[in-house]
Design an enzyme around this catalytic site. Sequence first.
Site, PDB file in Angstrom:
ATOM      1  N   SER A 125       0.699  -0.939  -0.039  1.00  0.00           N
ATOM      2  CA  SER A 125      -0.055   0.152  -0.210  1.00  0.00           C
ATOM      3  C   SER A 125       0.929   1.247   0.239  1.00  0.00           C
ATOM      4  O   SER A 125       2.283   1.518   0.296  1.00  0.00           O
ATOM      5  CB  SER A 125      -1.060   0.068   1.348  1.00  0.00           C
ATOM      6  OG  SER A 125      -1.616   1.483   1.630  1.00  0.00           O
ATOM      7  N   TYR A 149      -1.821  -0.978  10.903  1.00  0.00           N
ATOM      8  CA  TYR A 149      -2.056  -1.244   9.940  1.00  0.00           C
ATOM      9  C   TYR A 149      -0.643  -1.707   8.682  1.00  0.00           C
ATOM     10  O   TYR A 149      -0.880  -2.029   8.195  1.00  0.00           O
ATOM     11  CB  TYR A 149      -3.217  -0.674   9.186  1.00  0.00           C
ATOM     12  CG  TYR A 149      -2.984  -0.982   7.363  1.00  0.00           C
ATOM     13  CD1 TYR A 149      -3.653  -2.449   7.076  1.00  0.00           C
ATOM     14  CD2 TYR A 149      -3.238  -0.212   6.599  1.00  0.00           C
ATOM     15  CE1 TYR A 149      -3.845  -2.825   5.699  1.00  0.00           C
ATOM     16  CE2 TYR A 149      -3.188  -0.680   5.412  1.00  0.00           C
ATOM     17  CZ  TYR A 149      -3.916  -2.000   4.521  1.00  0.00           C
ATOM     18  OH  TYR A 149      -4.019  -1.934   3.019  1.00  0.00           O
ATOM     19  N   LYS A 153       2.340  -3.365   7.659  1.00  0.00           N
ATOM     20  CA  LYS A 153       2.435  -4.056   5.789  1.00  0.00           C
ATOM     21  C   LYS A 153       3.595  -3.304   5.134  1.00  0.00           C
ATOM     22  O   LYS A 153       4.701  -4.627   5.176  1.00  0.00           O
ATOM     23  CB  LYS A 153       1.722  -2.864   4.312  1.00  0.00           C
ATOM     24  CG  LYS A 153       0.045  -2.717   4.337  1.00  0.00           C
ATOM     25  CD  LYS A 153      -0.147  -3.894   3.328  1.00  0.00           C
ATOM     26  CE  LYS A 153      -1.498  -4.499   3.082  1.00  0.00           C
ATOM     27  NZ  LYS A 153      -1.806  -5.667   2.773  1.00  0.00           N
TER      28      LYS A 153
HETATM   29  P1  NAD Z   1     -11.042  -6.888   1.270  1.00  0.00           P
HETATM   30  O1  NAD Z   1     -11.167  -6.937   2.280  1.00  0.00           O
HETATM   31  O2  NAD Z   1     -11.979  -6.843   0.203  1.00  0.00           O
HETATM   32  O3  NAD Z   1      -9.915  -8.244   0.780  1.00  0.00           O
HETATM   33  C1  NAD Z   1      -9.352  -8.690   1.718  1.00  0.00           C
HETATM   34  C2  NAD Z   1      -9.768 -10.495   1.957  1.00  0.00           C
HETATM   35  O4  NAD Z   1      -9.121 -10.972   2.386  1.00  0.00           O
HETATM   36  C3  NAD Z   1     -10.955 -10.401   2.271  1.00  0.00           C
HETATM   37  O5  NAD Z   1     -12.075 -10.921   1.464  1.00  0.00           O
HETATM   38  C4  NAD Z   1     -11.487 -11.232   3.103  1.00  0.00           C
HETATM   39  O6  NAD Z   1     -12.505 -11.477   3.194  1.00  0.00           O
HETATM   40  C5  NAD Z   1      -9.280 -11.976   3.239  1.00  0.00           C
HETATM   41  N1  NAD Z   1      -8.955 -12.556   3.902  1.00  0.00           N
HETATM   42  C6  NAD Z   1      -8.997 -11.772   5.469  1.00  0.00           C
HETATM   43  N2  NAD Z   1      -8.047 -12.362   6.750  1.00  0.00           N
HETATM   44  C7  NAD Z   1      -7.759 -13.542   5.765  1.00  0.00           C
HETATM   45  C8  NAD Z   1      -6.622 -14.491   6.753  1.00  0.00           C
HETATM   46  N3  NAD Z   1      -6.867 -15.188   7.676  1.00  0.00           N
HETATM   47  N4  NAD Z   1      -7.167 -16.106   5.595  1.00  0.00           N
HETATM   48  C9  NAD Z   1      -8.081 -15.745   4.389  1.00  0.00           C
HETATM   49  N5  NAD Z   1      -8.933 -14.631   4.004  1.00  0.00           N
HETATM   50  C10 NAD Z   1      -8.623 -12.905   4.516  1.00  0.00           C
HETATM   51  O7  NAD Z   1      -9.661  -5.678   0.773  1.00  0.00           O
HETATM   52  P2  NAD Z   1      -9.538  -5.153  -0.319  1.00  0.00           P
HETATM   53  O8  NAD Z   1      -9.433  -3.742  -0.555  1.00  0.00           O
HETATM   54  O9  NAD Z   1      -9.717  -6.060  -1.876  1.00  0.00           O
HETATM   55  O10 NAD Z   1      -8.075  -5.262   0.011  1.00  0.00           O
HETATM   56  C11 NAD Z   1      -7.318  -6.149  -1.514  1.00  0.00           C
HETATM   57  C12 NAD Z   1      -5.135  -6.344  -0.348  1.00  0.00           C
HETATM   58  O11 NAD Z   1      -4.832  -5.021  -0.634  1.00  0.00           O
HETATM   59  C13 NAD Z   1      -5.630  -6.420   1.328  1.00  0.00           C
HETATM   60  O12 NAD Z   1      -3.938  -6.670   1.175  1.00  0.00           O
HETATM   61  C14 NAD Z   1      -5.207  -4.060   1.640  1.00  0.00           C
HETATM   62  O13 NAD Z   1      -4.608  -3.880   2.807  1.00  0.00           O
HETATM   63  C15 NAD Z   1      -3.956  -3.985   0.004  1.00  0.00           C
HETATM   64  N6  NAD Z   1      -4.980  -2.840   0.233  1.00  0.00           N
HETATM   65  C16 NAD Z   1      -5.372  -2.021  -0.061  1.00  0.00           C
HETATM   66  C17 NAD Z   1      -6.039  -0.503  -0.529  1.00  0.00           C
HETATM   67  C18 NAD Z   1      -7.607  -0.425  -0.875  1.00  0.00           C
HETATM   68  O14 NAD Z   1      -7.928   0.801  -0.357  1.00  0.00           O
HETATM   69  N7  NAD Z   1      -8.575  -0.985  -0.316  1.00  0.00           N
HETATM   70  C19 NAD Z   1      -5.141   0.113  -0.333  1.00  0.00           C
HETATM   71  C20 NAD Z   1      -3.576  -0.319  -0.279  1.00  0.00           C
HETATM   72  C21 NAD Z   1      -3.677  -2.032  -0.258  1.00  0.00           C
HETATM   73  N1  UFG Z   2     -12.271  11.127   3.292  1.00  0.00           N
HETATM   74  C1  UFG Z   2     -14.232  12.477   3.346  1.00  0.00           C
HETATM   75  N2  UFG Z   2     -14.780  11.798   4.219  1.00  0.00           N
HETATM   76  C2  UFG Z   2     -14.740  10.492   4.527  1.00  0.00           C
HETATM   77  C3  UFG Z   2     -13.315  10.052   4.066  1.00  0.00           C
HETATM   78  C4  UFG Z   2     -12.474  10.047   3.394  1.00  0.00           C
HETATM   79  O1  UFG Z   2     -13.256  13.520   3.834  1.00  0.00           O
HETATM   80  O2  UFG Z   2     -16.284  10.080   5.235  1.00  0.00           O
HETATM   81  C5  UFG Z   2     -11.304  12.301   2.848  1.00  0.00           C
HETATM   82  C6  UFG Z   2      -9.893  11.904   3.661  1.00  0.00           C
HETATM   83  O3  UFG Z   2     -10.032  12.969   4.114  1.00  0.00           O
HETATM   84  C7  UFG Z   2      -8.987  11.683   2.398  1.00  0.00           C
HETATM   85  C8  UFG Z   2      -9.230  11.212   1.357  1.00  0.00           C
HETATM   86  O4  UFG Z   2     -10.950  11.370   0.951  1.00  0.00           O
HETATM   87  O5  UFG Z   2      -8.387  12.941   2.104  1.00  0.00           O
HETATM   88  C9  UFG Z   2      -9.355   9.361   1.426  1.00  0.00           C
HETATM   89  O6  UFG Z   2      -9.634   9.073   1.800  1.00  0.00           O
HETATM   90  P1  UFG Z   2      -9.939   7.295   2.382  1.00  0.00           P
HETATM   91  O7  UFG Z   2     -10.435   7.138   3.629  1.00  0.00           O
HETATM   92  O8  UFG Z   2     -10.723   6.960   1.188  1.00  0.00           O
HETATM   93  O9  UFG Z   2      -8.568   7.027   2.041  1.00  0.00           O
HETATM   94  P2  UFG Z   2      -7.071   7.415   2.737  1.00  0.00           P
HETATM   95  O10 UFG Z   2      -6.413   8.038   1.270  1.00  0.00           O
HETATM   96  O11 UFG Z   2      -7.553   7.842   3.723  1.00  0.00           O
HETATM   97  O12 UFG Z   2      -7.157   5.604   2.609  1.00  0.00           O
HETATM   98  C10 UFG Z   2      -6.254   4.839   1.983  1.00  0.00           C
HETATM   99  C11 UFG Z   2      -6.822   2.841   2.192  1.00  0.00           C
HETATM  100  C12 UFG Z   2      -5.751   2.862   3.671  1.00  0.00           C
HETATM  101  C13 UFG Z   2      -4.193   3.587   2.852  1.00  0.00           C
HETATM  102  C14 UFG Z   2      -3.835   4.544   2.619  1.00  0.00           C
HETATM  103  C15 UFG Z   2      -2.639   4.931   1.883  1.00  0.00           C
HETATM  104  O13 UFG Z   2      -8.106   2.977   3.027  1.00  0.00           O
HETATM  105  O14 UFG Z   2      -5.501   1.938   3.300  1.00  0.00           O
HETATM  106  O15 UFG Z   2      -5.687   5.271   1.285  1.00  0.00           O
HETATM  107  O16 UFG Z   2      -2.759   3.830   0.461  1.00  0.00           O
HETATM  108  F1  UFG Z   2      -3.526   2.988   3.981  1.00  0.00           F
END
Ligand code: NAD
Ligand code: UFG
Length: 338
Positions: A125, A149, A153
């Site tokens: 991330s 979190y 990572k």
């Molecule tokens: P998500 O929660 O939709 O998907 C993660 C999946 O992993 C879920 O289906 C959950 O049930 C499964 N899971 C969790 N723990 C587990 C375990 N111990 N064993 C088996 N399955 C398990 O999230 P996502 O948005 O699809 O994210 C996928 C990956 O990308 C995650 O590692 C997340 O940290 C990373 N990531 C996501 C974002 C974002 O904003 N969505 C940003 C940066 C990184």
């Molecule tokens: N925001 C609002 N109102 C809301 C939600 C978000 O104003 O209800 C704003 C936040 O302050 C930020 C922007 O929208 O400025 C994006 O916020 P998100 O929560 O959608 O995303 P972040 O950038 O805070 O976080 C995301 C992922 C994290 C990851 C991070 C960096 O959710 O898991 O990007 O990769 F760690």
Amino acid sequence: MSAILLTGGAGYIGSHTALALLRAGFDVISIDNYSNSNDEALKRVQKLAGRNLQSLQMDIRDEPALTALFKQHRISAVVHFAGLKAVGESTEQPLAYYDNNVAGTITLCRVMQQAHVKRLVFSSSATVYGDAKTMPIAESAPRSATNPYGQSKLMIEHILEDLAASDPAWSIALLRYFNPVGADKSGQIGEDPNGIPNNLMPFISQVAVGKRTELSVFGNDYPTKDGTGVRDYIHVVDLADGHLKALEYVQQHTGIDAFNLGTGVGYSVLDMVQAFADKNKVPVPYRIVARRPGDIASCYADPGKASQLLRWQAKLTLDDMVQDSWRWQQQNPHGYQE
Ligand code: NAD
Ligand code: UFG
């Protein structure tokens, strides 16, 4: 034929990647404990692809089950999505995050090592850049974490670097996602957060559909063009394609490499609200409230390395992001739990 194993394959990014892999002709196995997902997602993926995958309920920390899985199937590479991802929750339950994310990854890698499967694409991330001082952010920028979190990572990145250094047969891609949004064009699969969404795009969608009264915009006094936070939003379909490119890369190279997956363009919270409302012709009432603790002003990628080495670039636009998010939300107002 050998298969690609997806951990967390039923989740938001996993399900879109599963669809892209099936469409590209790969055999796919998904394991997921469904802690944050629903197996309905993968049922729909199979319908959309017109092909089946194998989907199993399994926890990545269950070493005997994982070991048996690697014995039963010929797996050529693993795309490791499984993990917990809510920043706020991670500060309340740090042990759950370190156990799921860090200990889970160690178990997975140990089983992979024993099975001589050493190609891994890992969901990292942009959070590993902490509060970066210069924009856009290149992969060489210093890393730090501001919450458990992010720390999990960062720890995993270090563990995988040590693993790659210990054995040159490993081939690992660390994919640092910026802000994934959007959904498949069909409106059949998308992001389905539990409870009140933490992230901006699902919150905007739920306001637009009438599930929530207004969006709280967290601060308008940041040093950005309109005072609201700026992020690099990337369409999940582009992101899924990045995984296919990363899989090709790990087939052809050994060692470990990190890649930013972002567009390189930053949009503010108000840009997102306006694009969503204008393009979808739906009101998105909002109110400016205090900053959210832990938020940074700006975060956007230098995607040059992925362009050069993976031959990957984001193609979809902001209009695609807001339209596709809205189609998914409208067609599935209660997510997968209809
Ligand atoms: P998500 O929660 O939709 O998907 C993660 C999946 O992993 C879920 O289906 C959950 O049930 C499964 N899971 C969790 N723990 C587990 C375990 N111990 N064993 C088996 N399955 C398990 O999230 P996502 O948005 O699809 O994210 C996928 C990956 O990308 C995650 O590692 C997340 O940290 C990373 N990531 C996501 C974002 C974002 O904003 N969505 C940003 C940066 C990184
Ligand atoms: N925001 C609002 N109102 C809301 C939600 C978000 O104003 O209800 C704003 C936040 O302050 C930020 C922007 O929208 O400025 C994006 O916020 P998100 O929560 O959608 O995303 P972040 O950038 O805070 O976080 C995301 C992922 C994290 C990851 C991070 C960096 O959710 O898991 O990007 O990769 F760690």
